[in-house]
Design an enzyme around this catalytic site. Structure first.
Site, PDB file in Angstrom:
ATOM      1  N   GLY A  54      32.852  -5.194 -84.889  1.00  0.00           N
ATOM      2  CA  GLY A  54      33.636  -6.154 -84.125  1.00  0.00           C
ATOM      3  C   GLY A  54      32.739  -7.113 -83.372  1.00  0.00           C
ATOM      4  O   GLY A  54      32.088  -6.714 -82.406  1.00  0.00           O
TER       5      GLY A  54
ATOM      6  N   ASN B  84      40.434  -0.339 -74.805  1.00  0.00           N
ATOM      7  CA  ASN B  84      41.303  -0.113 -73.651  1.00  0.00           C
ATOM      8  C   ASN B  84      42.579   0.560 -74.118  1.00  0.00           C
ATOM      9  O   ASN B  84      42.863   0.622 -75.303  1.00  0.00           O
ATOM     10  CB  ASN B  84      41.656  -1.454 -72.987  1.00  0.00           C
ATOM     11  CG  ASN B  84      40.698  -1.795 -71.863  1.00  0.00           C
ATOM     12  OD1 ASN B  84      40.057  -0.929 -71.297  1.00  0.00           O
ATOM     13  ND2 ASN B  84      40.613  -3.080 -71.548  1.00  0.00           N
TER      14      ASN B  84
ATOM     15  N   LYS C 274      42.904   4.166 -66.122  1.00  0.00           N
ATOM     16  CA  LYS C 274      42.810   2.748 -66.492  1.00  0.00           C
ATOM     17  C   LYS C 274      44.102   2.289 -67.164  1.00  0.00           C
ATOM     18  O   LYS C 274      44.572   1.176 -66.944  1.00  0.00           O
ATOM     19  CB  LYS C 274      41.604   2.533 -67.418  1.00  0.00           C
ATOM     20  CG  LYS C 274      41.230   1.058 -67.533  1.00  0.00           C
ATOM     21  CD  LYS C 274      39.874   0.830 -68.129  1.00  0.00           C
ATOM     22  CE  LYS C 274      39.520  -0.652 -68.107  1.00  0.00           C
ATOM     23  NZ  LYS C 274      38.384  -0.977 -68.952  1.00  0.00           N
TER      24      LYS C 274
ATOM     25  N   ASN D 103      46.323  -0.869 -66.087  1.00  0.00           N
ATOM     26  CA  ASN D 103      46.596  -1.921 -67.064  1.00  0.00           C
ATOM     27  C   ASN D 103      48.101  -2.093 -67.292  1.00  0.00           C
ATOM     28  O   ASN D 103      48.602  -3.209 -67.414  1.00  0.00           O
ATOM     29  CB  ASN D 103      45.925  -1.594 -68.409  1.00  0.00           C
ATOM     30  CG  ASN D 103      44.430  -1.871 -68.376  1.00  0.00           C
ATOM     31  OD1 ASN D 103      43.948  -2.693 -67.612  1.00  0.00           O
ATOM     32  ND2 ASN D 103      43.679  -1.158 -69.200  1.00  0.00           N
TER      33      ASN D 103
ATOM     34  N   ASN E  29      45.684 -12.453 -62.225  1.00  0.00           N
ATOM     35  CA  ASN E  29      46.120 -11.145 -61.703  1.00  0.00           C
ATOM     36  C   ASN E  29      46.766 -11.218 -60.320  1.00  0.00           C
ATOM     37  O   ASN E  29      47.799 -10.604 -60.075  1.00  0.00           O
ATOM     38  CB  ASN E  29      44.935 -10.177 -61.644  1.00  0.00           C
ATOM     39  CG  ASN E  29      44.412  -9.821 -63.028  1.00  0.00           C
ATOM     40  OD1 ASN E  29      44.932 -10.307 -64.034  1.00  0.00           O
ATOM     41  ND2 ASN E  29      43.400  -8.982 -63.084  1.00  0.00           N
TER      42      ASN E  29
ATOM     43  N   SER F   6      43.065  -9.703 -70.178  1.00  0.00           N
ATOM     44  CA  SER F   6      42.859  -9.841 -71.624  1.00  0.00           C
ATOM     45  C   SER F   6      44.192 -10.063 -72.331  1.00  0.00           C
ATOM     46  O   SER F   6      44.268 -10.804 -73.316  1.00  0.00           O
ATOM     47  CB  SER F   6      42.162  -8.600 -72.181  1.00  0.00           C
ATOM     48  OG  SER F   6      42.940  -7.450 -71.895  1.00  0.00           O
TER      49      SER F   6
HETATM   50  N1  NAP Z   1      36.102  -8.284 -73.031  1.00  0.00           N
HETATM   51  C1  NAP Z   1      36.060  -7.481 -71.986  1.00  0.00           C
HETATM   52  O1  NAP Z   1      35.649  -7.892 -70.884  1.00  0.00           O
HETATM   53  C2  NAP Z   1      36.485  -6.041 -72.093  1.00  0.00           C
HETATM   54  C3  NAP Z   1      36.306  -5.192 -70.983  1.00  0.00           C
HETATM   55  C4  NAP Z   1      36.679  -3.858 -71.088  1.00  0.00           C
HETATM   56  C5  NAP Z   1      37.213  -3.381 -72.268  1.00  0.00           C
HETATM   57  N2  NAP Z   1      37.382  -4.229 -73.328  1.00  0.00           N
HETATM   58  C6  NAP Z   1      37.966  -3.665 -74.543  1.00  0.00           C
HETATM   59  O2  NAP Z   1      37.016  -3.781 -75.595  1.00  0.00           O
HETATM   60  C7  NAP Z   1      37.690  -4.017 -76.841  1.00  0.00           C
HETATM   61  C8  NAP Z   1      37.132  -5.307 -77.455  1.00  0.00           C
HETATM   62  O3  NAP Z   1      37.419  -6.374 -76.572  1.00  0.00           O
HETATM   63  P1  NAP Z   1      36.929  -7.869 -76.831  1.00  0.00           P
HETATM   64  O4  NAP Z   1      37.250  -8.626 -75.604  1.00  0.00           O
HETATM   65  O5  NAP Z   1      35.548  -7.890 -77.365  1.00  0.00           O
HETATM   66  O6  NAP Z   1      37.936  -8.308 -78.008  1.00  0.00           O
HETATM   67  P2  NAP Z   1      37.780  -9.551 -79.006  1.00  0.00           P
HETATM   68  O7  NAP Z   1      36.971 -10.623 -78.359  1.00  0.00           O
HETATM   69  O8  NAP Z   1      39.156  -9.855 -79.494  1.00  0.00           O
HETATM   70  O9  NAP Z   1      36.884  -8.957 -80.189  1.00  0.00           O
HETATM   71  C9  NAP Z   1      37.360  -8.062 -81.148  1.00  0.00           C
HETATM   72  C10 NAP Z   1      36.617  -8.376 -82.438  1.00  0.00           C
HETATM   73  O10 NAP Z   1      36.913  -7.373 -83.415  1.00  0.00           O
HETATM   74  C11 NAP Z   1      36.990  -8.038 -84.663  1.00  0.00           C
HETATM   75  N3  NAP Z   1      37.666  -7.223 -85.671  1.00  0.00           N
HETATM   76  C12 NAP Z   1      38.992  -6.966 -85.813  1.00  0.00           C
HETATM   77  N4  NAP Z   1      39.212  -6.189 -86.904  1.00  0.00           N
HETATM   78  C13 NAP Z   1      37.991  -5.951 -87.453  1.00  0.00           C
HETATM   79  C14 NAP Z   1      37.551  -5.238 -88.598  1.00  0.00           C
HETATM   80  N5  NAP Z   1      38.434  -4.606 -89.400  1.00  0.00           N
HETATM   81  N6  NAP Z   1      36.221  -5.188 -88.865  1.00  0.00           N
HETATM   82  C15 NAP Z   1      35.336  -5.828 -88.072  1.00  0.00           C
HETATM   83  N7  NAP Z   1      35.692  -6.555 -86.975  1.00  0.00           N
HETATM   84  C16 NAP Z   1      37.004  -6.606 -86.683  1.00  0.00           C
HETATM   85  C17 NAP Z   1      37.740  -9.309 -84.332  1.00  0.00           C
HETATM   86  O11 NAP Z   1      37.626 -10.228 -85.377  1.00  0.00           O
HETATM   87  P3  NAP Z   1      38.783 -11.368 -85.561  1.00  0.00           P
HETATM   88  O12 NAP Z   1      38.466 -12.380 -84.502  1.00  0.00           O
HETATM   89  O13 NAP Z   1      38.568 -11.811 -86.942  1.00  0.00           O
HETATM   90  O14 NAP Z   1      40.103 -10.690 -85.330  1.00  0.00           O
HETATM   91  C18 NAP Z   1      37.025  -9.722 -83.051  1.00  0.00           C
HETATM   92  O15 NAP Z   1      35.853 -10.468 -83.342  1.00  0.00           O
HETATM   93  C19 NAP Z   1      39.183  -4.113 -76.495  1.00  0.00           C
HETATM   94  O16 NAP Z   1      39.820  -2.899 -76.731  1.00  0.00           O
HETATM   95  C20 NAP Z   1      39.196  -4.439 -75.017  1.00  0.00           C
HETATM   96  O17 NAP Z   1      40.366  -3.989 -74.370  1.00  0.00           O
HETATM   97  C21 NAP Z   1      37.042  -5.537 -73.266  1.00  0.00           C
END
Ligand code: NAP
Length: 301
Positions: free
Chosen positions: A13, A101, A183, A187, A201, A254
């Protein structure tokens, strides 16, 4: 053996979290990124560090070389299929760390890969990708790591060492599921309201749509937690929700960002999980159900 000579870390990802961790780990260990696409191009992007300075990051594509550990950094609805797609290239003793999350996806993966060392990580690090494609490390936090499967217990120390190569604050929590429940409760009390009201928020506080529902949301979550062996007072849960909304007043959740960008939200692993798990315990969660439906329809509009 230097860290760079170790088996690479595979990050699944390449979103905000995947790119943040790839950028922070890559100076000290070889990192590979698995994306949805099958192209084998090198990924280049700018990472803006907390202190404000920018760094150009270059990460090679995923290969079939066996990784030394796997960080799953997709959104929760994609995690199991994304991991399954590459699992035949992952040796059975390699630690798999789930960063999603919400609740449900981690337990489904731990069940499916029960013989492997599977961990959950709950992180308060914040990252997003800005309109120019730059990865912004927006907030310093702590990442808590804990085992979900039996074999993970024996790999905890080694996995902590691996994650600490990021130079982020990494702590272990033997009851990581308890942390995931906490969490989830926060959320479930904040994210859907920010998406439905379309506000940061802090602005949910005092808004009639939030004020009319939050006590019931917390009562339903507390009843489920009680039935799941995680007793908590509904009133203290509500006080915690209000406190977090106040302390993160300027943040855009998010879920709100996902709705705005037309992406799938994690509602099914938050309020949707509360609804499904309540049914299993013979409980009703009508307000969480209402919020789940409302957010689901938002993303379809
Ligand atoms: N960002 C934060 O600050 C934060 C903080 C705490 C927790 N989290 C948690 O961390 C997780 C990721 O968050 P994020 O913010 O990084 O999300 P994001 O920016 O939406 O990134 C997710 C990535 O996964 C890719 N993906 C989806 N299906 C896939 C597959 N089959 N194979 C490979 N890649 C794939 C997506 O590609 P596409 O764009 O092509 O769909 C996207 O690039 C979530 O569960 C979120 O709740 C995030």
């Amino acid at each position: 053996m230097t860290e760079k000579e170790r088996a690479p870390i595979l990050i699944i990802g390449a979103g905000a979290m995947g790119r943040l961790w790839a950028g922070l780990l890559s100076p000290r260990v070889s990192v590979r990124l698995a994306t949805r696409s099958t192209t084998s191009a090198t990924l280049q992007y700018t990472l803006v560090h907390l202190e404000g300075h920018s760094e150009r990051i270059e990460i090679g594509p995923s290969s079939n070389a066996p990784p030394g550990s796997v960080l799953v950094m997709t959104k929760a609805p994609d995690a199991e299929s994304a991991l399954t797609a590459v699992s035949s290239h992952i040796p059975p003793d390699v630690p798999i760390i789930l960063f999603q999350n919400g609740m449900g996806s981690q337990q489904d993966i731990a069940k499916r890969f029960s013989q492997r060392p599977v961990f959950a990580a709950s992180t308060t690090e914040g990252a997003y990708i800005d309109d120019g494609g730059r990865v912004i490390h927006a907030g310093r936090g702590t990442t808590w790591l804990g085992p979900l499967t039996t074999t993970a217990h024996t790999r905890l120390d080694q996995t902590m060492i691996t994650l600490r190569l990021s130079e982020l604050d990494i702590q272990s929590d033997p009851d990581i599921e308890g942390r995931l429940w906490q969490k989830l409760a926060i959320n479930a009390g904040i994210n859907p309201f920010t998406a439905l009201i379309d506000c940061p928020n802090g602005e949910i506080l005092g808004h009639p749509y939030f004020e009319e529902r939050i006590a019931d949301v917390c009562r339903e979550v507390a009843a489920l937690m009680q039935a799941s062996g995680r007793p908590v007072e509904a009133q203290s849960l509500e006080a915690h929700v209000r406190d977090v909304a106040r302390r993160t007043a300027a943040n855009s959740s998010s879920m709100r960002q996902d709705v705005r960008a037309g992406r799938t939200t994690e509602i099914d692993m938050m309020n949707g999980f509360v609804v499904q798990a309540s049914v299993i315990h013979g409980l009703d969660a009508p307000v969480n159900c209402e919020l789940t439906d409302a957010v689901t329809h938002l993303k379809q509009d």
